[in-house]
Scaffold this motif. Sequence first.
Motif, short mmCIF file in Angstrom:
data_model
loop_
_atom_site.label_atom_id
_atom_site.label_comp_id
_atom_site.label_asym_id
_atom_site.label_seq_id
_atom_site.Cartn_x
_atom_site.Cartn_y
_atom_site.Cartn_z
N GLY A 59 0.63 -1.25 0.06
CA GLY A 59 0.08 0.01 0.16
C GLY A 59 0.98 1.19 0.01
O GLY A 59 2.10 1.02 -0.18
N GLN A 60 0.12 2.24 0.24
CA GLN A 60 0.85 3.64 0.20
C GLN A 60 1.29 4.16 1.70
O GLN A 60 0.34 3.87 2.52
N VAL A 61 2.38 4.54 1.88
CA VAL A 61 2.67 5.16 3.16
C VAL A 61 1.87 6.51 3.16
O VAL A 61 2.08 7.43 2.58
N VAL A 62 1.16 6.67 4.31
CA VAL A 62 -0.04 7.95 4.53
C VAL A 62 0.56 8.54 5.69
O VAL A 62 0.24 9.77 5.84
N PHE A 111 7.35 8.35 2.19
CA PHE A 111 6.01 9.06 2.40
C PHE A 111 5.25 9.43 1.14
O PHE A 111 5.93 9.75 -0.06
N LYS A 112 4.02 8.99 1.07
CA LYS A 112 3.43 8.84 -0.27
C LYS A 112 3.71 8.19 -1.25
O LYS A 112 3.44 8.23 -2.66
N GLN A 113 4.67 7.23 -1.01
CA GLN A 113 5.09 6.04 -1.77
C GLN A 113 4.45 4.67 -1.55
O GLN A 113 4.00 4.34 -0.75
N ASN A 114 4.46 3.85 -2.63
CA ASN A 114 3.95 2.67 -2.46
C ASN A 114 4.80 1.55 -2.04
O ASN A 114 5.88 1.77 -2.53
N VAL A 115 4.66 0.97 -1.01
CA VAL A 115 5.80 -0.14 -0.29
C VAL A 115 5.02 -1.28 -0.19
O VAL A 115 3.79 -1.73 -0.23
N VAL A 130 3.90 -8.99 15.76
CA VAL A 130 2.96 -7.83 16.15
C VAL A 130 3.34 -7.74 17.45
O VAL A 130 3.27 -8.47 18.29
N ASP A 131 3.66 -6.51 17.78
CA ASP A 131 3.97 -5.92 18.99
C ASP A 131 2.87 -5.77 20.08
O ASP A 131 1.66 -5.85 19.30
N ARG A 132 3.29 -5.50 21.23
CA ARG A 132 2.17 -5.26 22.11
C ARG A 132 1.44 -4.27 22.04
O ARG A 132 0.37 -4.07 22.70
N TYR A 133 1.61 -3.20 21.06
CA TYR A 133 0.76 -2.31 20.95
C TYR A 133 -0.23 -2.44 19.58
O TYR A 133 -0.81 -1.51 19.11
N GLY A 134 0.13 -3.73 18.98
CA GLY A 134 -0.89 -4.00 18.10
C GLY A 134 -0.24 -3.59 16.46
O GLY A 134 -0.70 -3.73 15.51
N ARG A 135 0.89 -2.93 16.41
CA ARG A 135 1.71 -2.72 15.38
C ARG A 135 2.25 -3.97 14.72
O ARG A 135 2.87 -4.65 15.39
N GLY A 136 2.37 -3.70 13.33
CA GLY A 136 3.08 -4.72 12.73
C GLY A 136 4.74 -4.47 12.79
O GLY A 136 4.78 -3.37 12.66
N VAL A 137 5.33 -5.41 13.06
CA VAL A 137 6.72 -5.36 13.13
C VAL A 137 7.41 -5.93 11.71
O VAL A 137 7.15 -7.08 11.57
N ALA A 138 7.63 -4.87 10.75
CA ALA A 138 7.65 -5.41 9.42
C ALA A 138 9.00 -5.04 8.94
O ALA A 138 9.75 -3.92 9.16
N ARG A 139 9.32 -5.75 7.58
CA ARG A 139 10.65 -5.37 6.85
C ARG A 139 9.82 -4.73 5.65
O ARG A 139 8.99 -5.25 4.97
N ILE A 140 10.16 -3.33 5.47
CA ILE A 140 9.61 -2.47 4.37
C ILE A 140 10.74 -2.57 3.23
O ILE A 140 11.60 -2.26 3.45
N SER A 141 9.76 -2.80 1.90
CA SER A 141 10.68 -2.57 0.64
C SER A 141 9.86 -1.51 -0.01
O SER A 141 8.76 -1.53 -0.25
N LYS A 142 10.77 -0.75 -1.12
CA LYS A 142 10.21 0.04 -1.96
C LYS A 142 11.03 -0.24 -3.30
O LYS A 142 12.32 -0.15 -3.05
N ASN A 143 10.50 -0.84 -4.29
CA ASN A 143 11.30 -1.15 -5.57
C ASN A 143 12.57 -2.09 -5.44
O ASN A 143 13.62 -1.73 -5.46
N GLN A 144 12.18 -3.02 -4.33
CA GLN A 144 13.33 -3.97 -3.99
C GLN A 144 14.51 -3.33 -3.10
O GLN A 144 15.42 -3.94 -2.88
N GLN A 145 14.07 -2.27 -2.69
CA GLN A 145 15.19 -1.56 -1.71
C GLN A 145 14.61 -1.85 -0.29
O GLN A 145 13.49 -1.79 -0.01
N ASP A 146 15.53 -2.33 0.58
CA ASP A 146 15.34 -2.57 1.92
C ASP A 146 15.12 -1.30 2.85
O ASP A 146 16.25 -0.68 2.91
#
Length: 194
Positions: free
Chosen positions: A54-57, A104-108, A115-131
């Motif tokens: 999705g897009q980073v908002v 920001f405003k990019q698709n990733v 999933v942490d204790r606050y309900g956030r996903g602990v994630a590896r984010i990539s954009k155009n195959q960039q870590d």
Amino acid sequence: MKQKNQRAIIHLLTARSWPARISAIVILSIAAVTWWHERAVSPGQLAKGSNIEGQVVAVADGDTITLLDANQQQYKLRLAYIDAPEKAMPFGQAAKTHLSDLVFKQNVSAKIDDVDRYGRGVARISKNQQDINLAQVNAGFAWHYTTYAKKAQPPAEFADYANAQHAAKSARLGLWQDRQAMPPWDWRKAKRSE
């Protein structure tokens, strides 16, 4: 499906043979597992091992973003295996700005490692195959969070992050301009004890 479940319950209660009862139990078990799975991983909820795009908002700080998927579901994500300075710390705003410039405003894409204790996903984010997580470390705007990384991060990736931190520190990039840079986990601990 609901009617099939009702028939299985009636069959379970009225069946005279064990094979018929076992058949009813199997049908009800499958229905229960399906129901539980649908409730546990409904849209908008995160599950370990899932992938979302999705897009980073929003960018909250140097290691936390909000992603909006194609179904208009928002997910708050913490970047895995790194820890950026808190906003109130030196270089905290710079870390946030660097992450914003990257996503920001990019698709990733996000691979949810936990999933942490606050309900956030602990994630590896990539954009155009960039870590993106690694990019924060490369630029000197995050520490490699080895306390957690050594438990779950793949060994080759762990080495890449460790090497990136060493290179950023040697070049005095970002937060490494401060030779006494305090890791955010120590800063948070000090704040809790105040």
